[in-house]
Design an enzyme around this catalytic site. Structure first.
Site, PDB file in Angstrom:
ATOM      1  N   GLY A  89       0.788  -1.224   0.000  1.00  0.00           N
ATOM      2  CA  GLY A  89       0.000   0.000   0.000  1.00  0.00           C
ATOM      3  C   GLY A  89       0.819   1.272   0.000  1.00  0.00           C
ATOM      4  N   CYS A  97      -0.361   9.478   5.145  1.00  0.00           N
ATOM      5  CA  CYS A  97      -1.640  10.188   5.223  1.00  0.00           C
ATOM      6  C   CYS A  97      -2.643   9.548   6.172  1.00  0.00           C
ATOM      7  CB  CYS A  97      -2.291  10.258   3.841  1.00  0.00           C
ATOM      8  SG  CYS A  97      -1.172  10.501   2.467  1.00  0.00           S
ATOM      9  N   ILE A 238       5.506  17.246   7.622  1.00  0.00           N
ATOM     10  CA  ILE A 238       5.522  16.022   8.425  1.00  0.00           C
ATOM     11  C   ILE A 238       5.887  16.341   9.874  1.00  0.00           C
ATOM     12  CG2 ILE A 238       6.679  13.796   8.773  1.00  0.00           C
ATOM     13  CD1 ILE A 238       6.954  13.591   5.738  1.00  0.00           C
ATOM     14  N   GLU A 509     -17.759  29.862   3.980  1.00  0.00           N
ATOM     15  CA  GLU A 509     -18.363  31.065   3.395  1.00  0.00           C
ATOM     16  C   GLU A 509     -17.463  32.284   3.527  1.00  0.00           C
ATOM     17  OE1 GLU A 509     -21.699  33.026   5.255  1.00  0.00           O
ATOM     18  OE2 GLU A 509     -21.192  32.175   7.219  1.00  0.00           O
TER      19      GLU A 509
END
Length: 531
Positions: A89, A97, A238, A509
């Site tokens: 992976g 992440c 990191i 917004e």
């Protein structure tokens, strides 16, 4: 019926069997015409060999297989100096992440527990956190993703080889593969195309004791004991992300900064992130360089460093984590045997549209020179490449205006140019900076500090005012900036942004209400939540 055998792909068929079959058929069918594949046997065993089982390589492999290609993926994790290794992976899933976001969430939950008292929840004063419970939960999730990834490859008929691939020449790769319960076996692979997607690993400084006693992001997420008092060497994303969640989990955390925090990001935003981290309790040592790490009889680690005046200091820590950058794993591939051009650092691969100077060898992800080192970038580039190689597509990867987020206690989301980059590219007079502070509604009742909730829009001067960059510091910044990244892809302008009606009350917004420029000198602080 026997003649129809010639119509099947002959890529991996034993030539001896072909010859014997041909002899039998010709004996009985003198009019049979041999297919070109038999007259000129295909010399490669795969259409695509992917070196590296991270996000970019896997995306390309699965896409290519879905388009009918015969694909193999090689993946092998060399253990870190302290022995940490992981499954299929790549960095993102195992040591990047995913575990980072989960530990970031753990820290946010701790803060939310304290905030909840102001909202009427009864919570005991002695709220504690257990590191091993978090670690086990994170690792359990990662292992489930490892398993799902293996299943996906099998379902798509992608051959997975647990071995480190190295080039013999431009057309051949060798690997020593390991299968459970069986001795290691050397395999020679050849392919029509090769894809290098090996990513990178953390660097260690060249100082005494660094490798012996330090850890990196490869190790922190599976650390078998609570990290305790920690110093993090390095102030890139990191380093700051790790410092943020460690402080949030209650650990005494210090960041040692060599030059500037978050190099490559907008520096005003970077300093605002640091200010917020200081408010939350993280300590910073500015313009300092580590010189030595020693292990004391007590088990503590003594770290020595110098400041910009060459003064020497030291302190004792339980954990020292190095986050000084990453190196591409091209050296291990023996790229020189394939004739692949590397950049001046002799690590990164020079490529145009992911194609190296060797036409049938490609690269995606963190190994590419001057390309964003982000998981979604590698995934998208890998898929597009597979479609070009096997699906007849001509679409190429657009590396401009890639959005990203630094998952510090107050997240920092960004897309497009920083203020410094825009000024350097277009000139100060041609760039307008809109900016403002804001007050998240959810901060009011618990009385949380909102002095670092800040955003800016970088645009060109002129009637259209094309937006060049957007930067946001605040809760859920990643979720906020993702949507605006689409808008920038669609050539967003300041007038369009200002004419967009926001959703109230949200923090997103605030971008639609931004109207004060730095050039105007007006106060960018809001008078109220609705101003």
């Amino acid at each position: 019926m026997a003649a129809s055998l010639f119509l099947k792909p002959l890529m991996s068929v034993d030539l001896c069997k072909i010859i014997n079959l041909n002899f039998m058929l010709v004996k009985n069918m003198s009019s049979v015409v041999l297919p070109a594949a038999v007259v000129n046997p295909i010399k490669y065993t795969y259409d695509l060999v992917v070196i590296g089982g991270g996000s970019g390589g896997l995306a390309a492999a699965k896409e290519a297989a879905s388009l009918g290609a015969k694909v193999a993926v090689l993946d092998y994790v060399t253990p870190s100096p302290v022995g940490t290794k992981w499954g299929l992976g790549g960095t993102c899933v195992n040591v990047g992440c995913i575990p980072k976001k989960l530990m970031h969430q753990a820290a946010l939950l701790g803060e939310a527990i304290h905030d909840s008292k102001s909202y009427g929840w009864t919570v005991g004063d002695n709220v504690t956190h257990d590191w091993l419970t978090l670690k086990d939960g994170v690792q359990g999730h990662i292992k489930s993703v490892n398993w799902v990834t293996r299943v996906e490859l099998r379902d798509k008929n992608v051959e997975y080889i647990n071995g480190l691939g190295t080039f013999v020449d431009a057309n051949t790769i060798t690997t020593v593969a390991a299968k459970p319960g069986k001795p290691k076996e050397e395999k020679i692979l050849s392919a029509k195309y090769y894809l290098i997607a090996v990513g990178g690993r953390p660097r260690y400084p060249d100082i005494p004791g660094a490798i012996e006693y330090g850890i990196t992001s490869d190790d922190i997420f599976s650390l078998g004991k609570a990290p305790g008092k920690t110093v993090i060497i390095g102030a890139g994303y990191i380093g700051l992300e790790c410092a943020g969640f460690l402080t949030g989990l209650g650990y005494d955390t210090t960041v040692m900064v060599r030059s500037v925090p978050l190099r490559g990001f907008d520096q005003q935003m970077a300093q605002t992130v640091v200010d917020e981290m200081k408010d939350k309790g993280t300590k910073f040592l500015n313009e300092c360089i580590p010189t030595k790490v020693e292990k004391l009889d007590s088990g503590k680690l003594k770290v020595s460093w110098t400041d910009k005046e060459k003064n020497t200091f030291s302190d004792e820590f339980d954990t020292i984590l190095f986050a000084i950058g990453r190196r591409a794993l091209t050296r291990e591939l023996k790229t020189e045997l394939a004739g692949i051009e590397l950049a001046g650092d002799a690590e990164k691969i020079v490529a145009v549209n992911e194609q190296t100077n060797v036409p049938h060898i490609y690269a995606v992800g963190d190994v590419l020179y001057k390309k964003p080192e982000l998981t979604p970038v590698a995934i998208h580039a890998g898929r597009l490449l597979a479609k070009r190689l096997f699906g007849g597509s001509t679409e190429t990867m657009d590396y401009q205006n890639i959005a990203t987020t630094v998952f510090t206690p107050l997240e920092y989301g960004a897309v497009g140019l920083s203020e410094e980059s825009a000024v350097a590219k277009y000139g100060e007079d041609a760039v307008e900076i809109y900016h403002g502070y804001y007050k998240p509604t959810e901060f009011f009742i618990p009385g949380k500090n909102f002095r670092n909730c800040y955003l800016k829009v970088v645009s060109l001067v002129g009637p259209e005012q094309k937006v060049l960059g957007m930067h946001f510091i605040g809760p859920q910044a990643g979720e906020v900036i993702q949507g605006f990244a689409v808008a920038i892809k669609c050539d967003l302008t300041v007038p369009i942004l200002m004419n967009t009606v926001g959703i109230h009350p949200t923090i997103a917004e605030e971008f639609t209400r931004i109207k004060i420029t730095k050039r105007s000198g007006q106060d960018p602080n809001p008078a109220s939540c609705c101003s």
